[in-house]
Design a protein around this motif. Structure first.
Motif: not given
Length: 301
Positions: A146-152, A154-158, A168-171, A192-194
């Motif tokens: 689900a990660y947007d490789m074009e945007k790259k 830090i992206q957040k996921f619930s 909420d997880v940061e990837l 990297d995931m936080n």
């Protein structure tokens, strides 16, 4: 007067309709269309303490068995997830050593029951949430997908930390790495995931399947069976020469002027490397009166 009463009744019924219709169903991210199966090892402090077997079908049906082995004792943790026709999870059954938990997804909540205790709880769902299995890293692959490789960036996921809470997880994508596993080069994606302040390093293949999850602060890692070579830390220093030869070690006792003999380790290329002999490579460590069997050197130099 009668018309006014009917109008008031109509407004009350209409407001109720708006109230209940606004409670739309919260949809999770489907777990279908992502087939994966196999086994992972849980490594803690360089020791294997856990074994995970799992299967996620294309239809979104998931089964996982985790066996924890510590201090001569074994404990088994099982999970089974059922999904609807759209691949969205609907129910779960979790078998723990001391408890059985059932989870059911409703419109906006997940209800979970502790069967042995006879207790029931609920948690509010979040839209497009991704499941988190504490005893298996398979669903991290859905997050990578689900990660947007074009945007790259830090992206957040619930993430639904089954069964009791959301986080909420940061990837963040860190780049691609070429890693050698079983004499084959693999082009891996590194993330990297936080999660709740804990940094987790993730390596996945081009199909988003998880190969290694490393938690440095806990000295723990999930590694897919057959990819144990990824546990070896790769240190690239442009000022250091690359290893070319296998190393042989010899420990000798060197006499000092006072008659005391000190143990000294000599490291040199193995005899079967003819070029090494021509170059006269030799490395030694400082003499020591202590037992040197605790010291470590890499298998190549």
């Amino acid at each position: 007067m009668k018309q006014k009463t009917l109008l008031i009744l109509f407004l009350i019924l209409f407001s109720w309709f708006l109230l209940f219709s606004s409670e739309e169903e919260v949809k999770p991210l489907p777990i279908s269309g992502f087939e994966d199966s196999g086994a992972f090892k849980l490594i803690v402090q360089d020791s294997e303490i856990g074994w995970i077997e799992f299967r996620l079908t294309p239809e979104g049906q998931y089964k996982r068995k985790f066996i924890l082995s510590m201090a001569g004792q074994k404990a088994e943790y099982n999970m089974e997830i059922s999904s609807n026709a759209a691949g969205e999870w609907e129910s779960m059954e979790i078998i723990l050593p001391t408890e059985s938990v059932t989870v059911k997804r409703l419109a906006v909540k997940a209800e979970y029951h502790l069967e042995k205790k006879g207790e029931a709880y609920s948690v509010d769902l979040k839209d497009k949430h991704i499941l988190y299995d504490n005893y298996g890293p398979v669903f991290e692959g859905l997050m990578l997908k689900a990660y947007d490789m074009e945007k790259k960036g830090i992206q957040k996921f619930s993430r639904y930390l089954v069964p009791s809470r959301f986080e909420d997880v940061e990837l963040e994508f860190k780049g691609q790495e070429i890693r050698r596993v079983n004499d084959k080069d693999w082009n891996l994606n590194r993330f990297d995931m936080n999660l709740i302040g804990i940094e987790v390093q993730i390596w996945g293949d081009q199909q988003h399947k998880i190969l290694l999850m490393n938690v440095p602060v806990q000295h723990a890692a999930f590694v897919r069976e057959g990819f144990e070579d990824l546990l070896e830390v790769s240190i690239e220093d442009p000022l250091l020469s690359k290893p070319r030869f296998e190393v042989a070690k010899k420990t000798v006792m060197i006499p000092m002027r006072d008659g005391v003999k000190l143990s000294t380790d000599l490291y040199f290329p193995k005899a079967e490397a003819p070029k090494a002999a021509e170059e006269g490579c030799l490395l030694y460590t400082s003499p020591s009166p202590r037992d040197r069997t605790r010291s470590r050197m890499p298998s190549s130099a």
